[in-house]
Design an enzyme around this catalytic site. Structure first.
Site, PDB file in Angstrom:
ATOM      1  N   SER A 118     -22.219  76.932  38.828  1.00 23.01           N
ATOM      2  CA  SER A 118     -22.704  76.047  37.981  1.00 23.01           C
ATOM      3  C   SER A 118     -22.679  75.674  36.629  1.00 23.01           C
ATOM      4  CB  SER A 118     -24.194  75.315  38.012  1.00 23.01           C
ATOM      5  OG  SER A 118     -24.281  75.597  39.480  1.00 23.01           O
ATOM      6  N   THR A 181     -26.207  72.565  35.149  1.00 20.53           N
ATOM      7  CA  THR A 181     -25.763  71.730  34.254  1.00 20.53           C
ATOM      8  C   THR A 181     -25.835  70.388  34.186  1.00 20.53           C
ATOM      9  OG1 THR A 181     -25.043  71.940  37.059  1.00 20.53           O
ATOM     10  CG2 THR A 181     -24.703  69.691  35.354  1.00 20.53           C
TER      11      THR A 181
END
Length: 515
Positions: A118, A181
């Site tokens: 991510s 993220t």
């Protein structure tokens, strides 16, 4: 040979004559209704799609939705689950973002990995630069964890650029706010694990590197991030501070900084909230700048949220509150919203929680579409990477997506479909993960399978093939769904970092602004 050429020429001439003699029409004739739901539905979709016109005006606002780990298989399963949760068969259902007029496929690899993480993937979307696994908005030339090299290789993020342009900004996640993220929107570190000061390696602080949590509070552009909500209180509180929700736990910082208190001290408009009552009390009309940290680590899965003793808002709740506050800025805003726990449920091999969180993500996207106009707001709904979820086995239409595979016999009877070992199996499974029969200590000659009540339980782990302690990411492409200004620029197969460039183009901002 000569006669063959003459014959071919005659055929071409005849074809040309047929084409030119037929009357030219602007539109195809409208088909009459047939009574077949799918045929007539396709005609209705065709007519609707013909009315879609690209919005080429400047975007005032951009909202980037990320469902961590939501690959096309997860979308299909979540679509059916969403429909079935309302008593429908599910297959005809559409999630909110699937109704968007434009889409493309995004290639998710990192510059050094076929199957990504991510950090690298979100950094690509946030900065326009593809980079290495584990990097948080640091360019690919920097080795992992190399503090000194990273200091001159920061890649400016769309949140930083927006703040410099005078727009309001927001970051939301159901994971820790310092997780990969959300972190990639406001921080720069060569290692995603540097979430708080105690995570920094020896000498990194002295060399000039800072932990992710402190970078949110010390954000140097504009007036700072205006709205930030998620989990991860421990990374913002000092080790001598008791957690407000659990007095047996404390913060995790050793540098003595109370980052939540520092946020509040920024101005009379800055507020810190940590439970649902405080969240509900935030009045958008007072023009607040809000930091919300609702758990000491990640927020609850949506399936478990109601059992939280202090209460916490849903992803839709946070999205609505953010738009209410940020839209007060006449100059516009950018907002990133992450459904972070879709990914975590997949890693557990727990499809039920993954689909419920994906369903909540869809509701958050629907709320954003309802509260904004496609004439001035670009909404992008996508994922950072995929997982190894499988959807197979020939179940009958309408079969419980979380259940055992059933088919309908010629006599109209619903029957379990059996594998070669004489046992039933589930529609959903994983290529690897904790649900594997091949884990150490399991009798490999026997494939355990639960009855229908067991496999439909929230806690059930779907069967997997390769035994791994945590199910892994997948390397497949993910879908980009888009609506609003510049949404028409999403088509075909694109590199993941292209998303950043469309956002900058929609806002008419310079993508090469210096940090």
């Amino acid at each position: 040979m000569k006669s063959m050429k003459i014959y071919a020429a005659l055929l071409m001439g005849a074809g040309l004559a047929a084409c030119t003699s037929a009357p030219m029409t602007e539109t195809a004739p409208k088909a009459a209704a047939t009574g077949d739901a799918w045929f007539d539905g396709a005609q209705a979709t065709l007519a609707q799609r013909k009315t879609v016109k690209p919005v080429k005006t400047r975007a005032k606002n951009v909202i980037l939705f990320i469902a961590d780990g939501m690959d096309p298989t997860t979308v299909a399963a979540a679509r059916i689950y969403d429909g079935q949760s309302r008593g429908e068969e599910g297959e005809e259902n559409l999630l909110s973002f699937e109704r968007f007029p434009n889409l493309a496929m995004s290639k998710t690899y990192n510059t050094d990995m076929q199957v990504p993480d991510s950090a690298g993937t979100m950094s690509a979307m946030a900065t326009g630069y593809k980079t290495r696994i584990g990097h948080i908005s640091v360019k690919k030339e920097v080795p992992r964890s190399d503090c000194a090299a990273s200091l001159s290789a920061h890649a400016p993020t769309f949140v930083e650029i927006a703040e410099q342009a005078g727009l309001s900004t927001g970051v939301i996640s159901t994971a820790r706010l310092t997780h990969a993220t959300p972190a990639a929107t406001y921080a720069h570190v060569p290692d995603r694990d540097w979430e708080r000061d105690t995570d920094l390696p020896e000498g990194a602080f002295e060399a000039g590197c800072r932990d992710i949590a402190s970078q949110l509070i010390d954000f140097p552009y504009g007036d700072g991030v205006d709205f930030a909500m998620g989990g991860g209180r421990a990374n913002f509180l000092p080790e001598d501070a008791k957690d407000p929700e659990d007095a047996d736990r404390t913060g995790g910082r050793k540098d003595g900084r109370n980052l939540a208190a520092e946020w509040v001290s920024k101005s009379d408009h800055h507020a810190f909230v940590w439970n649902k009552e405080q969240f509900d009390a935030v009045d958008p009309e007072s023009d607040p700048r809000v930091l919300g940290l609702f758990e000491i680590s990640h927020m609850n899965y949506e399936a478990d949220r109601e059992s939280d003793k202090a209460g916490e808002p849903s992803l839709e709740d946070m999205t609505r509150k953010a738009i209410q506050i940020l839209s007060r800025d006449d100059d516009g805003f950018v907002l990133m919203v992450e459904a972070g726990r879709v990914d975590h449920a997949h890693h557990m091999g727990n499809a039920a929680r993954a689909l419920i969180d994906a369903q909540e993500y869809s509701q958050a996207v629907a709320a954003a579409r309802e509260m904004t106009s496609p004439e001035d707001t670009l909404i992008i709904a996508t994922a950072d990477h995929g997982h190894t979820l499988t959807f197979a086995g020939y179940p009958a239409k309408g079969n419980d997506i979380l259940g055992l595979v059933r088919y309908v016999s010629d006599g109209g009877e619903s029957k379990l479909m059996l594998a070669a070992d004489g046992k039933p199996y589930t529609t959903l499974g994983y290529a690897n993960g904790p649900g594997s029969v091949y884990h150490k200590g399991v009798d490999h000659r026997e494939r355990p399978i639960g009855d229908e009540e067991e496999v439909e339980d929230l806690e059930y782990l779907q069967p997997s093939l390769v035994p791994t302690g945590s199910e892994t990411h997948g390397g497949q492409d993910v879908t980009i769904y888009a609506s609003g200004p510049d949404a028409w620029l999403f088509s075909g197969v694109v590199e993941q970092n292209y998303i950043f460039h469309v956002m900058m183009d929609a806002l008419r901002l310079d993508p090469q602004v210096e940090e």
